[in-house]
Design a protein around this motif. Structure first.
Motif, short mmCIF file in Angstrom:
data_model
loop_
_atom_site.label_atom_id
_atom_site.label_comp_id
_atom_site.label_asym_id
_atom_site.label_seq_id
_atom_site.Cartn_x
_atom_site.Cartn_y
_atom_site.Cartn_z
N GLY A 12 0.42 -2.24 -8.68
CA GLY A 12 -0.14 -1.29 -7.73
C GLY A 12 -0.65 -0.07 -8.49
O GLY A 12 -0.07 0.32 -9.50
N TYR A 14 -1.89 4.08 -8.48
CA TYR A 14 -1.49 5.34 -7.85
C TYR A 14 -2.29 6.49 -8.44
O TYR A 14 -2.76 6.40 -9.58
N ALA A 19 3.82 9.46 -8.10
CA ALA A 19 3.59 8.59 -6.94
C ALA A 19 4.03 7.16 -7.26
O ALA A 19 4.66 6.49 -6.43
N ASP A 23 7.53 4.67 -5.70
CA ASP A 23 7.64 3.26 -5.30
C ASP A 23 8.61 2.51 -6.20
O ASP A 23 9.29 1.58 -5.76
N VAL A 26 11.86 2.97 -4.71
CA VAL A 26 12.03 2.08 -3.56
C VAL A 26 12.50 0.70 -4.04
O VAL A 26 13.42 0.10 -3.47
N GLN A 139 6.55 -1.96 2.23
CA GLN A 139 5.30 -1.22 2.42
C GLN A 139 5.14 -0.13 1.36
O GLN A 139 5.08 1.06 1.66
N LEU A 140 5.03 -0.57 0.10
CA LEU A 140 4.82 0.37 -1.00
C LEU A 140 3.53 1.15 -0.77
O LEU A 140 2.64 0.71 -0.07
N LYS A 141 3.42 2.30 -1.38
CA LYS A 141 2.34 3.25 -1.11
C LYS A 141 1.19 3.20 -2.12
O LYS A 141 0.44 4.15 -2.25
N ALA A 142 1.01 2.10 -2.81
CA ALA A 142 -0.07 1.98 -3.79
C ALA A 142 -1.43 2.14 -3.12
O ALA A 142 -1.63 1.70 -1.99
N ASP A 143 -2.36 2.80 -3.84
CA ASP A 143 -3.73 2.90 -3.34
C ASP A 143 -4.34 1.51 -3.22
O ASP A 143 -4.99 1.17 -2.24
N HIS A 145 -3.47 -2.77 -4.71
CA HIS A 145 -2.51 -3.61 -5.42
C HIS A 145 -3.02 -5.04 -5.49
O HIS A 145 -3.90 -5.45 -4.73
#
Length: 169
Positions: A12, A14, A19, A23, A26, A139-143, A145
């Protein structure tokens, strides 16, 4: 459908190292509650000169036997040694990257490399195929992936890591 013994790779991108680290945290929490099995992960950042730095969590051995070699092997496959700014890929990378390379097509390597080039930081995760479902739920926050299951056995990767670790000692 996931093959029970397959290797799963997630990359992913970021906007920043912190940032990507969020993740990564997480993922560590998922492991702590037993939601994921063995895995290896690294936060990868690029500096102003374009050098790639792989930031390892020093507690990697709690993630299972892979302890730094699997994520380093992926980074070693994606980037030429001249732009890797740290000794992150280590001695175990040779054997491990050989196993991972056999499970990837050239198109996979190209896709992984292109996505990791897009951000300022990346989270690289290599683990057992059970990791796929846990990451989807998290639900990782990568821009952006990319995630793929490789046609390579997690047991074979584990053996390569263990063999390399004994050769280094």
């Amino acid at each position: 459908m996931a093959t029970p013994d397959a290797v799963f790779i997630y990359i992913g991108t970021y906007p920043s190292g912190p940032a990507a680290q969020a993740d990564y945290d997480v993922l560590k929490d998922l492991h702590a509650v037993g939601a994921v099995g063995s895995y290896d992960a690294s936060v990868v950042t690029k500096d102003e000169a374009g050098k790639v730095h792989v930031n390892k969590d020093e507690t990697a051995t709690r993630h299972g036997a892979w302890g730094g070699a699997a994520a380093g092997a992926v980074v070693g496959l994606l980037f030429p040694p001249a732009i890797i700014g740290t000794a992150a890929v280590g001695a175990a990378v040779g054997g491990v990257s050989g196993h991972l390379w056999r499970g990837m097509s050239r198109a996979d390597v190209k896709e992984f490399g292109e996505i990791i080039d897009e951000g300022q930081a990346a989270l690289v995760i290599v683990g057992e195929s059970t990791l796929s479902q846990a990451l989807q739920r998290a639900q990782l926050k990568a821009d952006k992936h990319v995630a793929k299951e490789l046609d390579v056995s997690a047991k074979d990767v584990d053996r390569a890591v263990q063999q390399a670790a004994t050769e280094v000692r």
